[in-house]
Each structure stands twice: as C-alpha cells, then as structure tokens.
Design a protein around this motif. Structure first.
Motif, PDB file in Angstrom:
ATOM      1  N   GLU A 136      11.097  73.153  63.770  1.00 48.65           N
ATOM      2  CA  GLU A 136      10.440  71.871  64.053  1.00 48.65           C
ATOM      3  C   GLU A 136       9.504  71.996  65.250  1.00 48.65           C
ATOM      4  OE1 GLU A 136      11.667  67.233  65.144  1.00 48.65           O
ATOM      5  OE2 GLU A 136      13.170  68.835  65.173  1.00 48.65           O
ATOM      6  N   GLN A 178       3.585  77.929  59.667  1.00 50.56           N
ATOM      7  CA  GLN A 178       4.588  77.760  58.623  1.00 50.56           C
ATOM      8  C   GLN A 178       5.871  77.244  59.274  1.00 50.56           C
ATOM      9  OE1 GLN A 178       4.824  81.107  56.040  1.00 50.56           O
ATOM     10  NE2 GLN A 178       6.077  80.053  54.526  1.00 50.56           N
ATOM     11  N   LEU A 179       6.105  75.925  59.147  1.00 50.33           N
ATOM     12  CA  LEU A 179       7.216  75.262  59.817  1.00 50.33           C
ATOM     13  C   LEU A 179       7.975  74.373  58.849  1.00 50.33           C
ATOM     14  CD1 LEU A 179       5.255  74.141  62.994  1.00 50.33           C
ATOM     15  CD2 LEU A 179       6.888  76.019  62.884  1.00 50.33           C
ATOM     16  N   ARG A 180       9.229  74.102  59.200  1.00 51.75           N
ATOM     17  CA  ARG A 180      10.015  73.192  58.382  1.00 51.75           C
ATOM     18  C   ARG A 180       9.549  71.746  58.574  1.00 51.75           C
ATOM     19  NH1 ARG A 180      14.365  73.940  60.676  1.00 51.75           N
ATOM     20  NH2 ARG A 180      14.573  71.968  61.787  1.00 51.75           N
ATOM     21  N   GLU A 181       9.270  71.364  59.816  1.00 50.21           N
ATOM     22  CA  GLU A 181       8.873  69.976  60.108  1.00 50.21           C
ATOM     23  C   GLU A 181       7.825  69.964  61.197  1.00 50.21           C
ATOM     24  OE1 GLU A 181      10.952  65.739  61.451  1.00 50.21           O
ATOM     25  OE2 GLU A 181      12.172  67.367  60.633  1.00 50.21           O
ATOM     26  N   LEU A 182       6.829  69.141  61.008  1.00 49.84           N
ATOM     27  CA  LEU A 182       5.702  69.064  61.935  1.00 49.84           C
ATOM     28  C   LEU A 182       5.485  67.608  62.310  1.00 49.84           C
ATOM     29  CD1 LEU A 182       3.506  70.763  63.314  1.00 49.84           C
ATOM     30  CD2 LEU A 182       2.177  70.635  61.201  1.00 49.84           C
ATOM     31  N   SER A 241       4.281  73.192  55.635  1.00 49.38           N
ATOM     32  CA  SER A 241       5.465  72.560  56.198  1.00 49.38           C
ATOM     33  C   SER A 241       6.158  71.732  55.124  1.00 49.38           C
ATOM     34  CB  SER A 241       5.081  71.665  57.383  1.00 49.38           C
ATOM     35  OG  SER A 241       6.230  71.073  57.957  1.00 49.38           O
ATOM     36  N   ILE A 290       5.342  66.745  57.083  1.00 52.25           N
ATOM     37  CA  ILE A 290       4.337  66.547  58.127  1.00 52.25           C
ATOM     38  C   ILE A 290       4.214  65.053  58.410  1.00 52.25           C
ATOM     39  CG2 ILE A 290       1.905  66.760  58.760  1.00 52.25           C
ATOM     40  CD1 ILE A 290       1.744  69.254  57.046  1.00 52.25           C
ATOM     41  N   ALA A 324       2.510  70.521  51.989  1.00 50.48           N
ATOM     42  CA  ALA A 324       3.784  69.960  52.439  1.00 50.48           C
ATOM     43  C   ALA A 324       4.504  69.322  51.263  1.00 50.48           C
ATOM     44  CB  ALA A 324       3.555  68.936  53.540  1.00 50.48           C
TER      45      ALA A 324
END
Length: 245
Positions: A79, A93-97, A111, A114, A128
């Motif tokens: 995150e 490249q993220l799980r939550e933004l 993500s 987002i 996303a």
C-alpha cells in the motif's frame, strides 16, 4: 546541517536532517528531512516527511509519503499513501494506491485498487481492479479496470478507457471533498475510445464509445456509439451517430 543515520540488528534505517546512504534490505525506513538512497531498497515500512531520492527500485509493504519522493526505478509492494508528490521512473505495481497528493509516472501503473483524490499523471497505461477518482488524471495509454467510478472535479484525459462497469459523473458541490477541492462546472473527460459492458457518462468527450448497455448523459459530445443491447441518449447530450452491432 544535522544528520543521523541509524542501523541496528534488524536493520532499521532512520535519517534525520540530511544524509545519503546505500540501499539494501531493511525492516523500516524513516526519513525526516532530506534523504538520498543509492541502489535498490526493500523494507516492510517506508515513511517520509520531507524529501527522499532513491536511485533504484523501492519494494515495500507499506509506504507513507508526506513531502516529495523521487524514485528512478520501479515502485512495488503493498500500500502507498501519499499527500505529497511521488515521481516514478519505472513501473508501479502495488496492491493499493491512495493518492491525496500527486503521482507522476514515466511508465505503467498497476494496482488492485486505486483511490484518487489528488492527481495522477502517467505516460503509460493504468490498470486496476477498482479505480475511483475524485481528482485529476492524465493517462497517456489505456486506463483499464473492472469497475471505474469517476467524479469530474477538473479536466481528465486518457487515450483509451476499458472496463466492466464505467460510470463518469459531474462532481457534486455538496460532497465533503468539495470544501477544499472545488469542482469546476466545465470539467470534462476527454478520451479517444471507450469500451465497456455497462457505461454511463456525463461531461465526456469521446470519438467512439462501445458497450453492451450505454447511457449518454448531459454534457457529453460523442462521435459514434456502438452498442449490443441498449442505448439511451439523455437531454443535453450530443451523439453524432449510433449503431447496434
């Protein structure tokens, strides 16, 4: 100019004041002031109040940026919350933004979720599972999500948009966010091609809109609508041509 760099057995990194350190693997990275990290850096938690420059890729489970952060490589992990400005040279490249400030990317942004209440600018694609926007975005490539919900506070742009459910609405003045981020009555979404299963649009300018069920609402200027099941044009909408396919 004060500086303090601390590293212990579990490899916590703390910079207070101004300092430059080498990258590596840490439990936590905390910056208060001005920090510079040379090389790829991975950690469980990263927090920055001030300015951080990383010459490399950052991988972290949780990131919180208040101030300015510039990463020449990619940004990966869990995150990211930012109320400042984050610049990324590589792929994000993220799980939550969660964006309450600004994110500028020279590459793609991926993500699961987002939430945009600030500004997102990327030269590449943005993908996303869920994309919720109450801010500003400019996407050079494709904006793609399973569910897109966009409230237009300022002008937004994307080259192409694709998704399952796409909803674009004019922002409401009575929303709590409008007290400090006043929506513009002339705000528009501009896109070349939009394609989705269920589409509802307001204040959108598009060359082509394709979907199973399409509703074109007020403030829209659409060149061509291609639909499979249902098409509806509301009052104060302009659709130059429509075609059932």
């Amino acid at each position: 100019m004060n500086q303090h760099v601390a590293g212990d057995a579990i490899r916590n990194l703390s910079i207070t004041g101004s300092s430059s350190v080498m990258g590596g693997t840490y439990n936590s990275v905390k910056i208060v002031g001005e920090g510079s990290i040379e090389g790829d850096t991975s950690c469980a938690k990263l927090s920055c109040v001030g300015t951080l420059e990383v010459d490399g890729t950052v991988t972290a489970d949780k990131m919180n940026i208040v101030g300015t952060c510039e990463v020449t490589g990619g940004l990966r992990g869990g995150e990211l919350k930012t109320s400042g400005t984050v610049s990324v040279g590589g792929t994000t490249q993220l799980r939550e933004l969660n964006i309450a400030g600004t994110i500028e990317s020279k590459n793609h942004v991926y993500s699961e979720q987002i939430k945009l209440k600030g500004m997102l600018h990327t030269l590449g694609d943005c993908e996303a599972e869920q994309f919720t926007a109450r801010g500003i975005f400019e996407i050079g490539g494709l904006l793609n999500a399973g569910k897109l919900q966009i409230h237009l506070y300022r002008d937004c742009k994307a080259h192409e948009i694709g998704g399952g459910h796409i909803i674009v609405r004019k922002a409401k003045w009575l929303h709590p966010l409008s007290f400090f981020f006043k929506p513009s009555s002339s705000a528009r979404l501009t896109v070349s091609v939009m394609e989705g299963d269920h589409i509802y649009l307001e204040n959108t300018i598009a060359d082509i809109v394709r979907g199973n069920q399409v509703v074109i609402g007020p403030g829209c200027e659409i060149g061509l609508v291609e639909f499979k099941e249902h098409f509806e044009k509301r009052k104060d909408a302009v659709v130059r041509d429509n075609r059932k396919v």
